[in-house]
Design an enzyme around this catalytic site. Sequence first.
Site, PDB file in Angstrom:
ATOM      1  N   HIS A 123       5.162  -6.918   3.970  1.00 56.47           N
ATOM      2  CA  HIS A 123       4.281  -5.956   3.293  1.00 56.47           C
ATOM      3  C   HIS A 123       5.028  -4.729   2.786  1.00 56.47           C
ATOM      4  CE1 HIS A 123       4.348  -3.983   7.310  1.00 56.47           C
ATOM      5  NE2 HIS A 123       4.164  -2.889   6.613  1.00 56.47           N
ATOM      6  N   HIS A 188       3.480   8.398   9.985  1.00 59.08           N
ATOM      7  CA  HIS A 188       2.487   7.501  10.561  1.00 59.08           C
ATOM      8  C   HIS A 188       3.025   6.945  11.870  1.00 59.08           C
ATOM      9  CE1 HIS A 188       5.038   4.673   8.286  1.00 59.08           C
ATOM     10  NE2 HIS A 188       4.515   3.647   8.965  1.00 59.08           N
TER      11      HIS A 188
END
Length: 275
Positions: A123, A188
């Site tokens: 991804h 994150h």
Amino acid sequence: MAEFVGAFAASHTPVMLNLPEAVDDATRQRVYDAFKALGEAIAAVRPDVLVLVSDDHLHNFFLDNFPAFCIGAGSRWPAPAEHWLKAPRLALQGDAAFGAHLLGEALEHDFDPSFSMQLTLDHGVLTPLLLAGLEQKVRLVPLLINCVQPPLPTMRRSLQWGHMLRSAIDSYPADVRVAVLATGGISHDVATPRMGMVNEAFDRELLRLLEGGDTAALLRHATDHVNEAGNGAEEIRNWLVAHGAAGGRGCRTHFYEAVPTWYTGIALASWPAQS
């Protein structure tokens, strides 16, 4: 000779594809529009080859063999590696000749990368390509950096890789246009109690320093404060490669928004192509 036509960067997170409904319609549209605009900006410089700087999320490599840097030198890249990613299965076109040239130049410049002709890209590569509409428009040369499992390459070394990458582009004898796209970050945290935390202050300071010309301050911030921005923020190494490839000139931030329900500080940027 090859021509360097620009460097670009974009956050990547699989939830932009897997959980589009996790954010409100306006936020989702702002992010998707920003990626579309970035894709148009990359397409506008007409790259033949795109060096895509990302990291492997424990799909191609694991603890028994995890290189700090790996150059993809194949002619074809299946994607995605994740069976759960809501994305079409694709065969992305590579450029084995430029990959081999980059490997040779790295060794000549006293870098010691791994290389592979059989990567399955995940991804980190596919999400930004799909959202930017570039997945079938360029030949990809992946440069995968270990941003996942300590010990990690230093921020300084990542910047040095960017300088070397630019030298390799400038010395490539073929008449091709080469761009760099770094993906990952910014703040994150993955699979920890802090997941969903976004450190907007860290993100905005990183972008401010990338926009400026103070390399020492940029490296200090990246090195000393990345731990405050989550384990996924280690992917700023990829951005430093793009910064180095552009000669350390300031980037232009096209978009930034903290999106906790997508777990990520999402940013997109570009650097000029002037010598």
